[in-house]
Scaffold this motif. Sequence first.
Motif, PDB file in Angstrom:
ATOM      1  N   GLY A 131       0.838  -1.206   0.000  1.00 19.80           N
ATOM      2  CA  GLY A 131       0.000   0.000   0.000  1.00 19.80           C
ATOM      3  C   GLY A 131       0.868   1.250   0.000  1.00 19.80           C
ATOM      4  O   GLY A 131       0.654   2.182  -0.787  1.00 19.80           O
ATOM      5  N   ALA A 132       1.871   1.280   0.874  1.00 21.65           N
ATOM      6  CA  ALA A 132       2.746   2.460   0.944  1.00 21.65           C
ATOM      7  C   ALA A 132       3.545   2.604  -0.347  1.00 21.65           C
ATOM      8  O   ALA A 132       3.677   3.695  -0.907  1.00 21.65           O
ATOM      9  CB  ALA A 132       3.679   2.316   2.149  1.00 21.65           C
ATOM     10  N   HIS A 133       4.045   1.499  -0.844  1.00 27.85           N
ATOM     11  CA  HIS A 133       4.919   1.554  -2.014  1.00 27.85           C
ATOM     12  C   HIS A 133       4.178   2.025  -3.271  1.00 27.85           C
ATOM     13  O   HIS A 133       4.720   2.783  -4.077  1.00 27.85           O
ATOM     14  CB  HIS A 133       5.529   0.169  -2.234  1.00 27.85           C
ATOM     15  N   TYR A 134       2.944   1.573  -3.431  1.00 26.95           N
ATOM     16  CA  TYR A 134       2.216   1.899  -4.669  1.00 26.95           C
ATOM     17  C   TYR A 134       1.241   3.068  -4.515  1.00 26.95           C
ATOM     18  O   TYR A 134       0.505   3.378  -5.447  1.00 26.95           O
ATOM     19  CB  TYR A 134       1.454   0.663  -5.183  1.00 26.95           C
ATOM     20  N   ALA A 135       1.272   3.722  -3.360  1.00 26.78           N
ATOM     21  CA  ALA A 135       0.267   4.766  -3.092  1.00 26.78           C
ATOM     22  C   ALA A 135       0.221   5.842  -4.178  1.00 26.78           C
ATOM     23  O   ALA A 135      -0.851   6.349  -4.507  1.00 26.78           O
ATOM     24  CB  ALA A 135       0.527   5.403  -1.732  1.00 26.78           C
ATOM     25  N   ASP A 136       1.379   6.188  -4.738  1.00 27.28           N
ATOM     26  CA  ASP A 136       1.400   7.271  -5.736  1.00 27.28           C
ATOM     27  C   ASP A 136       1.310   6.753  -7.171  1.00 27.28           C
ATOM     28  O   ASP A 136       1.440   7.529  -8.115  1.00 27.28           O
ATOM     29  CB  ASP A 136       2.693   8.092  -5.583  1.00 27.28           C
ATOM     30  N   TRP A 137       1.144   5.472  -7.343  1.00 23.61           N
ATOM     31  CA  TRP A 137       1.034   4.929  -8.703  1.00 23.61           C
ATOM     32  C   TRP A 137      -0.352   5.272  -9.257  1.00 23.61           C
ATOM     33  O   TRP A 137      -1.285   5.562  -8.511  1.00 23.61           O
ATOM     34  CB  TRP A 137       1.268   3.414  -8.698  1.00 23.61           C
ATOM     35  N   PRO A 138      -0.489   5.247 -10.595  1.00 26.18           N
ATOM     36  CA  PRO A 138      -1.772   5.654 -11.187  1.00 26.18           C
ATOM     37  C   PRO A 138      -2.948   4.777 -10.759  1.00 26.18           C
ATOM     38  O   PRO A 138      -2.761   3.623 -10.350  1.00 26.18           O
ATOM     39  CB  PRO A 138      -1.527   5.507 -12.696  1.00 26.18           C
ATOM     40  N   ASP A 139      -4.145   5.343 -10.928  1.00 21.53           N
ATOM     41  CA  ASP A 139      -5.371   4.598 -10.588  1.00 21.53           C
ATOM     42  C   ASP A 139      -5.530   3.329 -11.424  1.00 21.53           C
ATOM     43  O   ASP A 139      -6.288   2.439 -11.054  1.00 21.53           O
ATOM     44  CB  ASP A 139      -6.612   5.464 -10.850  1.00 21.53           C
ATOM     45  N   ALA A 140      -4.847   3.283 -12.555  1.00 23.85           N
ATOM     46  CA  ALA A 140      -4.960   2.109 -13.433  1.00 23.85           C
ATOM     47  C   ALA A 140      -4.368   0.853 -12.791  1.00 23.85           C
ATOM     48  O   ALA A 140      -4.567  -0.258 -13.285  1.00 23.85           O
ATOM     49  CB  ALA A 140      -4.266   2.386 -14.766  1.00 23.85           C
ATOM     50  N   LEU A 141      -3.633   1.030 -11.696  1.00 26.88           N
ATOM     51  CA  LEU A 141      -3.138  -0.125 -10.931  1.00 26.88           C
ATOM     52  C   LEU A 141      -4.207  -0.516  -9.914  1.00 26.88           C
ATOM     53  O   LEU A 141      -4.635   0.311  -9.105  1.00 26.88           O
ATOM     54  CB  LEU A 141      -1.838   0.225 -10.208  1.00 26.88           C
ATOM     55  N   HIS A 142      -4.647  -1.750  -9.970  1.00 27.29           N
ATOM     56  CA  HIS A 142      -5.666  -2.248  -9.041  1.00 27.29           C
ATOM     57  C   HIS A 142      -5.056  -3.316  -8.138  1.00 27.29           C
ATOM     58  O   HIS A 142      -4.176  -4.049  -8.564  1.00 27.29           O
ATOM     59  CB  HIS A 142      -6.840  -2.877  -9.817  1.00 27.29           C
ATOM     60  N   PHE A 143      -5.561  -3.389  -6.924  1.00 28.95           N
ATOM     61  CA  PHE A 143      -5.087  -4.397  -5.969  1.00 28.95           C
ATOM     62  C   PHE A 143      -6.130  -5.514  -5.841  1.00 28.95           C
ATOM     63  O   PHE A 143      -7.331  -5.239  -5.778  1.00 28.95           O
ATOM     64  CB  PHE A 143      -4.934  -3.788  -4.569  1.00 28.95           C
ATOM     65  N   GLU A 144      -5.648  -6.741  -5.725  1.00 28.21           N
ATOM     66  CA  GLU A 144      -6.532  -7.870  -5.384  1.00 28.21           C
ATOM     67  C   GLU A 144      -5.940  -8.532  -4.147  1.00 28.21           C
ATOM     68  O   GLU A 144      -4.799  -9.001  -4.176  1.00 28.21           O
ATOM     69  CB  GLU A 144      -6.575  -8.838  -6.570  1.00 28.21           C
ATOM     70  N   LEU A 145      -6.706  -8.573  -3.063  1.00 31.26           N
ATOM     71  CA  LEU A 145      -6.106  -8.843  -1.755  1.00 31.26           C
ATOM     72  C   LEU A 145      -5.568 -10.256  -1.585  1.00 31.26           C
ATOM     73  O   LEU A 145      -4.463 -10.438  -1.080  1.00 31.26           O
ATOM     74  CB  LEU A 145      -7.118  -8.538  -0.647  1.00 31.26           C
ATOM     75  N   VAL A 146      -6.338 -11.260  -1.994  1.00 33.32           N
ATOM     76  CA  VAL A 146      -5.889 -12.655  -1.868  1.00 33.32           C
ATOM     77  C   VAL A 146      -6.492 -13.453  -3.021  1.00 33.32           C
ATOM     78  O   VAL A 146      -7.717 -13.453  -3.186  1.00 33.32           O
ATOM     79  CB  VAL A 146      -6.378 -13.305  -0.549  1.00 33.32           C
ATOM     80  N   ASN A 147      -5.670 -14.162  -3.762  1.00 32.06           N
ATOM     81  CA  ASN A 147      -6.215 -15.025  -4.800  1.00 32.06           C
ATOM     82  C   ASN A 147      -6.874 -16.253  -4.193  1.00 32.06           C
ATOM     83  O   ASN A 147      -6.274 -16.936  -3.353  1.00 32.06           O
ATOM     84  CB  ASN A 147      -5.091 -15.500  -5.739  1.00 32.06           C
ATOM     85  N   GLU A 148      -8.094 -16.530  -4.611  1.00 31.22           N
ATOM     86  CA  GLU A 148      -8.793 -17.783  -4.317  1.00 31.22           C
ATOM     87  C   GLU A 148      -8.650 -18.268  -2.875  1.00 31.22           C
ATOM     88  O   GLU A 148      -8.013 -19.301  -2.611  1.00 31.22           O
ATOM     89  CB  GLU A 148      -8.328 -18.887  -5.277  1.00 31.22           C
ATOM     90  N   PRO A 149      -9.239 -17.568  -1.909  1.00 33.60           N
ATOM     91  CA  PRO A 149      -9.257 -18.125  -0.546  1.00 33.60           C
ATOM     92  C   PRO A 149      -9.829 -19.555  -0.565  1.00 33.60           C
ATOM     93  O   PRO A 149     -10.792 -19.829  -1.293  1.00 33.60           O
ATOM     94  CB  PRO A 149     -10.220 -17.181   0.198  1.00 33.60           C
ATOM     95  N   HIS A 150      -9.211 -20.428   0.190  1.00 32.08           N
ATOM     96  CA  HIS A 150      -9.719 -21.815   0.231  1.00 32.08           C
ATOM     97  C   HIS A 150      -9.212 -22.506   1.498  1.00 32.08           C
ATOM     98  O   HIS A 150      -8.515 -21.891   2.310  1.00 32.08           O
ATOM     99  CB  HIS A 150      -9.341 -22.599  -1.032  1.00 32.08           C
TER     100      HIS A 150
END
Length: 324
Positions: A131-150
């Motif tokens: 979060g801190a590292h990418y905070a200033d990156w463009p909005d076109a960067l999206h985060f996905e918190l966890v792939n496929e919880p299982h």
Amino acid sequence: MTRTLFVLVAAALALAAPAAARDVMRCEIVGNALDEPSEGEWGVTIDTAWFDDIKAAGFDTVRVPVRWSAHTGEGPDYLIDAAFRDRVDEVLQAALDADLQVIVNVHHFEELMDDPRGQYLKLLNIWNQLGAHYADWPDALHFELVNEPHTALSGAVMRQTLLSALEIVRRTNPTRTVILGGDGYSSIRSFSSLPPVDDPNVVVTFHYYDPFRFTHQRAGWAGPEVADVTRGWPEPGDRAQLEADGDIAAGVQETLGRPVFLGEFGAYEQGPYEDRLRYINAVRETFEAKDIGWCLWNFTGTFPLWSSETGFDARQLKALGLQE
Ligand code: BGC
């Protein structure tokens, strides 16, 4: 309504609308690389020149799975290895430079699936750093918190884990698009496992590999029940099932009033080729008709859309509606 009031209301609605998320309609996953224990271990090293080709083929987004959990130091800080993060940055930046939107996630954090309570702080520390590292990156960067919880990352424990990770991300990225998937590998039957989130920039995702005996026939990692299967598509009932599943996703999208996103689909290359094309086409059309964006697994490696010898598989592109 006066004209001024109308303009003000319209402007407020536009601000509230998750515009970026709506732009994710045709997405390709560049997996089997940074999600490996180390990049190249399964034969795929990302060439940043690929992103221009992906854009030119008609995609608007790439999803880049990353196994951050294999590249941190010990707790309690779990510092992400700087050289690895630089490599991920290089890949994400190249995709953004190609005018693609980019989804970066936490992929293959298997220890979290087996022991969510034991690994919870590691996940939060990873997202705190990202979060801190990418905070200033463009909005076109999206985060996905966890792939496929299982497995053990399910139900209430999963909900608490996702909500805590979201809260950490929101401290530094108040409006960035964040994608959440439910338990049971985020299948189309997982929506009800997700926590209610009152955040206009959160997108709900699901993965669609149904029927699994078709999409994963003879896939070595997919378990004994598909090990010896040879199955075509469609068999009787398959199209009706797909239609019903399209209605489920559309219903959730309508109820939430926010985009729902098909974050992974595809069919393993051991299946019959013509049937795979038919399947990819039908799944894509079904969800696209409901205004649901999609993301195909996978650019190269398993389920390949492209290979270094032959380039893009033109018939798959056609099935995706990207080429005549
Ligand atoms: C996994 C891959 C797998 C694919 C299809 C992805 O979520 O990360 O390892 O090949 O699903 O099963």
